[in-house]
Motif scaffolding. Structure first.
Motif, PDB file in Angstrom:
ATOM      1  N   ASP A   1      -1.740   7.849  10.348  1.00 39.35           N
ATOM      2  CA  ASP A   1      -2.425   6.561  10.500  1.00 39.35           C
ATOM      3  C   ASP A   1      -1.496   5.495  11.062  1.00 39.35           C
ATOM      4  O   ASP A   1      -1.895   4.692  11.906  1.00 39.35           O
TER       5      ASP A   1
ATOM      6  N   GLU B   1       0.832  -1.197   0.000  1.00 38.89           N
ATOM      7  CA  GLU B   1       0.000   0.000   0.000  1.00 38.89           C
ATOM      8  C   GLU B   1       0.874   1.258   0.000  1.00 38.89           C
ATOM      9  O   GLU B   1       0.595   2.226  -0.722  1.00 38.89           O
TER      10      GLU B   1
ATOM     11  N   LEU C   1       0.848   4.186  -2.735  1.00 41.42           N
ATOM     12  CA  LEU C   1       0.590   5.580  -2.359  1.00 41.42           C
ATOM     13  C   LEU C   1       1.696   6.500  -2.871  1.00 41.42           C
ATOM     14  O   LEU C   1       1.448   7.641  -3.252  1.00 41.42           O
TER      15      LEU C   1
ATOM     16  N   ARG D   1      -3.801   7.682  -4.310  1.00 38.66           N
ATOM     17  CA  ARG D   1      -3.761   8.622  -3.185  1.00 38.66           C
ATOM     18  C   ARG D   1      -5.086   9.369  -3.069  1.00 38.66           C
ATOM     19  O   ARG D   1      -5.612   9.559  -1.970  1.00 38.66           O
TER      20      ARG D   1
ATOM     21  N   TYR E   1       1.131  16.001  -2.908  1.00 33.15           N
ATOM     22  CA  TYR E   1       1.539  14.866  -2.084  1.00 33.15           C
ATOM     23  C   TYR E   1       2.617  14.014  -2.754  1.00 33.15           C
ATOM     24  O   TYR E   1       2.950  12.934  -2.271  1.00 33.15           O
TER      25      TYR E   1
ATOM     26  N   THR F   1      -6.473  15.512   4.647  1.00 29.57           N
ATOM     27  CA  THR F   1      -7.632  16.149   5.294  1.00 29.57           C
ATOM     28  C   THR F   1      -8.173  17.295   4.427  1.00 29.57           C
ATOM     29  O   THR F   1      -7.441  17.866   3.618  1.00 29.57           O
TER      30      THR F   1
ATOM     31  N   VAL G   1       2.279   6.855   7.175  1.00 29.63           N
ATOM     32  CA  VAL G   1       1.123   6.981   6.286  1.00 29.63           C
ATOM     33  C   VAL G   1       0.171   7.970   6.946  1.00 29.63           C
ATOM     34  O   VAL G   1      -0.191   7.812   8.117  1.00 29.63           O
ATOM     35  N   CYS G   2      -0.201   8.998   6.198  1.00 28.53           N
ATOM     36  CA  CYS G   2      -0.992  10.097   6.752  1.00 28.53           C
ATOM     37  C   CYS G   2      -2.305  10.280   6.008  1.00 28.53           C
ATOM     38  O   CYS G   2      -2.430   9.905   4.842  1.00 28.53           O
ATOM     39  N   GLU G   3      -3.255  10.889   6.672  1.00 26.27           N
ATOM     40  CA  GLU G   3      -4.557  11.188   6.063  1.00 26.27           C
ATOM     41  C   GLU G   3      -4.497  12.502   5.294  1.00 26.27           C
ATOM     42  O   GLU G   3      -3.878  13.467   5.748  1.00 26.27           O
TER      43      GLU G   3
ATOM     44  N   GLU H   1      -7.854   6.879  -1.781  1.00 34.05           N
ATOM     45  CA  GLU H   1      -7.704   6.471  -0.383  1.00 34.05           C
ATOM     46  C   GLU H   1      -7.571   7.672   0.563  1.00 34.05           C
ATOM     47  O   GLU H   1      -7.695   7.523   1.779  1.00 34.05           O
ATOM     48  N   ARG H   2      -7.315   8.847  -0.006  1.00 30.96           N
ATOM     49  CA  ARG H   2      -7.088  10.062   0.772  1.00 30.96           C
ATOM     50  C   ARG H   2      -5.987   9.841   1.826  1.00 30.96           C
ATOM     51  O   ARG H   2      -6.133  10.169   3.009  1.00 30.96           O
ATOM     52  N   LYS H   3      -4.875   9.303   1.333  1.00 29.40           N
ATOM     53  CA  LYS H   3      -3.707   9.071   2.172  1.00 29.40           C
ATOM     54  C   LYS H   3      -2.444   9.437   1.398  1.00 29.40           C
ATOM     55  O   LYS H   3      -2.427   9.423   0.173  1.00 29.40           O
TER      56      LYS H   3
END
Length: 261
Positions: A53, A18, A22, A29, A151, A104, A100-102, A32-34
């Protein structure tokens, strides 16, 4: 605590697959919004924002860096083997710490100056412009969807941690500029035009709100956006210099506006 952490030794582990996706797939990305950050400073900044996360680090990195990260009460941490870290690292001298980050929701700050990016493609330029925006109190960056992703790992690294201090919005600029004009913004362009003014001759005011447009590195600002510009500025240079790098030019213009009296 380290002996209680789950260990990942294979690059085919679903969590590692994953991360790889990403890093490489923009559409994934978005879906999944990550996104992924690498390095102690960026991971720490992401943790401050409360968007992490999961954290992944090698055993050596844990021993060296755990005290520098606020992870004592954080449970979603994984130890990874060196071969796994090498697979997901985007730098030669990696610190072997990843998160791994959200992604926002981001909002436009209509109380401060704004930077607009029109089809800017170089990740280093975008990262530098975000860093300069943070330095010169431009609280929001709005980028056309056809600019490079915020990102992208190179963009994030180039911001030197300022990535988390700015509202990063993806929106069609024609739509955004229309709303900015309604909000009282003066739109500043950076292209050669018969009515262009030298930057040092423009009197910016600290009680006005400005939105600065930086165009594509090769072809500049789109024609449909050019029509919406209020003032085009030129940076005075020596005659034997053809042009400035997009990030350098944008940074100079933002600095000049930020120092307006």
């Amino acid at each position: 605590m380290k002996d209680k952490l789950k260990e990942i030794s294979s690059v085919t582990n679903p969590k590692i697959k994953e991360i790889i996706k990403l890093l490489s797939d923009v559409s994934y990305r978005k879906k999944e919004r990550k996104f992924v950050v690498e390095g102690i400073h960026l991971v720490a900044e992401a943790m401050k924002k409360g968007i992490v996360d999961a954290i992944y680090m090698t055993e050596d990195a844990y021993d060296d860096l755990a005290m520098a990260l606020p992870i004592s009460s954080y449970h979603n941490i994984f130890l990874i083997k060196d071969n796994v870290a090498k697979k997901i690292a985007s730098t030669v001298n990696s610190q072997n710490v990843f998160a791994v980050c959200e992604i926002t929701p981001q909002h436009i700050d209509y109380d401060n100056n704004i930077l607009l990016l029109d089809r800017v493609q170089d990740p280093g330029n975008v990262g530098t412009l975000i860093r300069s925006a943070a330095s010169f109190n431009f609280k929001t960056v709005i980028s056309n969807p056809n600019s490079v992703s915020y990102y992208n790992d190179k963009v994030i690294r180039s911001t030197q941690g300022n990535f988390f201090q700015i509202n990063l919005v993806k929106e069609y600029l024609v739509q955004s500029i229309s709303e900015l004009k309604n909000q009282g913004y003066i739109i500043i362009g950076t292209q050669m035009h018969e009515e262009s003014k030298f930057l040092n001759k423009v009197k910016f005011k600290d009680d006005e709100k400005y939105a600065v447009i930086i165009g594509n590195e090769s072809v500049g600002i789109s024609p449909e956006i050019s029509e919406l510009i209020d003032i085009n500025v030129l940076i005075p240079m020596e005659e034997n210099v053809e042009s400035l790098n997009a990030a350098v030019a944008g940074s100079i213009v933002m600095y000049e506006i930020s120092t307006a009296k």
